[in-house]
Design an enzyme around this catalytic site. Sequence first.
Site, mmCIF file in Angstrom:
data_model
loop_
_atom_site.group_PDB
_atom_site.id
_atom_site.type_symbol
_atom_site.label_atom_id
_atom_site.label_comp_id
_atom_site.label_asym_id
_atom_site.label_seq_id
_atom_site.Cartn_x
_atom_site.Cartn_y
_atom_site.Cartn_z
ATOM 1 N N SER A 128 0.837 -1.204 0.000
ATOM 2 C CA SER A 128 0.000 0.000 0.000
ATOM 3 C C SER A 128 0.867 1.248 0.000
ATOM 4 O O SER A 128 1.970 1.257 0.569
ATOM 5 C CB SER A 128 -0.888 0.007 1.257
ATOM 6 O OG SER A 128 -1.500 1.262 1.446
ATOM 7 N N TYR A 153 -2.363 -0.242 10.060
ATOM 8 C CA TYR A 153 -2.537 -0.832 8.731
ATOM 9 C C TYR A 153 -1.250 -0.676 7.918
ATOM 10 O O TYR A 153 -0.747 -1.644 7.324
ATOM 11 C CB TYR A 153 -3.705 -0.167 8.011
ATOM 12 C CG TYR A 153 -3.808 -0.533 6.552
ATOM 13 C CD1 TYR A 153 -4.175 -1.812 6.160
ATOM 14 C CD2 TYR A 153 -3.514 0.402 5.559
ATOM 15 C CE1 TYR A 153 -4.262 -2.159 4.821
ATOM 16 C CE2 TYR A 153 -3.600 0.069 4.213
ATOM 17 C CZ TYR A 153 -3.966 -1.210 3.851
ATOM 18 O OH TYR A 153 -4.043 -1.547 2.521
#
Length: 332
Positions: A128, A153
């Site tokens: 990501s 995350y």
Amino acid sequence: MRILVTGGAGFIGAHCVHRLVREGHQLCVVDNFNDYYSPQLKEDRITWLRREVDSFDLHRLDIADSSGLLELFEQFRPEVVLHLAAQAGVRYSIERPDVYLQSNLVGFLNLLEACRAFMPRHLVYASSSSVYGANEHIPYSEKDNVDHPLSLYAATKKANEGLAHAYAHLYDIPCTGLRFFTVYGPWGRPDMSPMLFAHAISEGRPVKLFNYGRHRRDFTYIDDVVESITRLLDKAPARSLTWDGSASTSYAPWRICNIGGQRPVHLIDYIAILERRLGREAVLEFLPLQPGDVLETCADTRALEQLTGFAPRVDLEQGLALFVKWFRTYTC
């Protein structure tokens, strides 16, 4: 090729399954259909896929189930693994860190162990753009430091890259990590801004703009993401005797690759396009910066271009027009 796709009922996963089946590959699709967002949307994606391209096997399996995953690998013997399953969402990771550790770390370790046992030619996995965290160098390059994640995350995705490198080094598993930049389009996730904002504008509810609307995001249309992925699947990295020390490559068969639109847009301008496409004016609610958010994202995609000859090219005006066309059909 025999390709195993995890997270195949997810947003990016479903679009990849659609493309890969049409190209003639044999697909084994895995998803646990969890309730982070409506499982019905995932079921609807599968219904869409069955209508469009029915020739794939679907397994309702959680990658945290190590024995089930190993059994599936033994049965299918994938030549390529496209790993897109993960617990997504920056803000939810602040509320439920335990869920992220189980899916993004335990689940990813299980996948690496399955790859070690059955040795596919290439493991391509989702990272990501959030790993860039506090990095202020724009555009984000794969060579930039990513030691300061701003959310759990992001930390789990950075950990995935490190775990993949260790397995590439120790066991010669070719691994490519993909840092996605704000992917949007038809069948998108309801927790991301295109769906959130489109619903709010359509229903006359306030659109919440955190950081008082000063965020800039590098939006990437789903077709560009799928094109990038499919071109990378057969480009497995090899061991290098001439590694230059770059953070994005290694002497091990491992690499990192940005996949982004390269054109960051202010959220205000992004909302203006949605307003035009939906034919309604947005009610804006300006709010402070949220924990875990980064101020701006922008991808340097030169590595992707060098590897594949392709760079994302769908501009936001065109991409949001296609998204809204689907949104009207799906919600009405």
